[in-house]
Design an enzyme around this catalytic site. Structure first.
Site, short mmCIF file in Angstrom:
data_model
loop_
_atom_site.label_atom_id
_atom_site.label_comp_id
_atom_site.label_asym_id
_atom_site.label_seq_id
_atom_site.Cartn_x
_atom_site.Cartn_y
_atom_site.Cartn_z
N ASP A 27 17.29 -109.65 -45.62
CA ASP A 27 16.07 -109.04 -46.09
C ASP A 27 15.55 -108.15 -44.95
O ASP A 27 16.04 -108.24 -43.82
CB ASP A 27 15.07 -110.16 -46.44
CG ASP A 27 13.68 -109.65 -46.69
OD1 ASP A 27 13.54 -108.69 -47.45
OD2 ASP A 27 12.72 -110.22 -46.12
N ASP A 29 11.64 -106.60 -44.47
CA ASP A 29 10.27 -106.89 -44.01
C ASP A 29 10.05 -108.38 -43.82
O ASP A 29 10.35 -109.18 -44.70
CB ASP A 29 9.25 -106.38 -45.03
CG ASP A 29 9.22 -104.87 -45.09
OD1 ASP A 29 8.39 -104.28 -44.39
OD2 ASP A 29 10.04 -104.29 -45.83
MG LIG Z 1 10.67 -110.07 -46.65
#
Ligand SMILES: [Mg+2]
Length: 264
Positions: A27, A29
């Site tokens: 992932d 952020d």
């Molecule tokens: Mg995230």
């Protein structure tokens, strides 16, 4: 089930030697970058980029983000890896790898975006962010007293467009096409498309948010999910890390642990 997960940092070697080949899915952020007040400020550090690059030189790596495909690709800026934007709805990678899910919903998303912008305009701090396959209403900078109003408006717009569903991540409501697709489906599609859907491949997924649970669930039987979380919570992940600094440390240690000749 809520329980304290073992730290991935304390089990790097054990993870590195699972399966004859690793594949690492990340992932963006909150995982590769710390969560910040404005999404445009979440920049990848040079040292994290180097850690991801070093890993990508040894094993297949892909990034799965809620951001737009081009946005996350520019932020990570590593060639020769695959990227899935918009929570997996928009995928591109080397050798012409490409998949877009639910393009027929684009006009509906246009309409929902317009309605959200109009209705949320009066709420201080509210930020509407249109991505190709979703519209996000960020409320991180909205006064607590107004958050309920934000959610009510998002619900109203969602109700008007039955083709869309609301999803929730950290301080953001998002409308996306209501079809059987998510980060987990995108991860499996990537495994298949990259020739990694084999018994000897051990996929790892690292993420911090609710949409990442779909990815943890998708590889639970054949790989390992690693959750970034300060507190224990219900999750399909098998290990935990505390923050992006620990992710960087884990990725570096993982490279160091890879057996010689494991290069793909
Ligand atoms: Mg995230």
């Amino acid at each position: 089930m809520t329980r304290k997960l073992p730290s991935a940092l304390e089990h790097v070697h054990e993870i590195a030697i699972r399966g004859r080949q690793l594949a690492v899915f990340l992932d963006y952020d909150g995982t590769l970058t710390p969560i910040v007040n404005r999404p445009e400020k979440a920049l990848l550090s040079d040292s994290m980029r180097e850690a991801v690059r070093a890993l990508a030189a040894r094993v297949p790596v892909a990034i799965l983000s809620g951001r737009d495909l081009d946005d996350v690709r520019q932020r990570v800026n590593i060639d020769a890896i695959a990227y899935a934007g918009c929570h997996g709805f928009d995928i591109a990678g080397p050798l012409g790898l490409r998949k877009q899910v639910a393009t027929e919903c684009l006009p509906i998303l246009d309409a929902a975006e317009k309605e959200l912008r109009q209705k949320l305009a009066g709420i201080p701090g509210e930020l509407v962010d249109r991505k190709r396959f979703s519209v996000a209403a960020h409320y991180r900078n909205v006064d607590e007293n107004h958050v309920e109003r934000v959610e009510r408006i998002v619900n109203e717009v969602a109700a008007r467009h039955r083709e869309l569903r609301k999803i929730e991540n950290k301080k953001v409501y998002e409308l996306q096409p209501d079809i059987d697709w998510n980060k987990g489906r995108a991860l499996i599609w990537l495994l298949e498309s990259l020739g990694l859907d084999r018994k000897e491949v051990f996929p790892i997924y690292i993420g911090d948010d609710r949409t990442d649970e779909d990815a943890f669930g998708a590889i639970r039987q054949r790989g390992a999910g690693i959750l970034l979380s300060e507190q224990p919570r219900a999750t399909g992940a098998s290990y935990s890390l505390k923050n992006p600094s620990e992710v960087e440390c884990f990725l570096r240690k993982l490279v160091a642990c890879l057996p010689a000749g494991a290069d793909s």
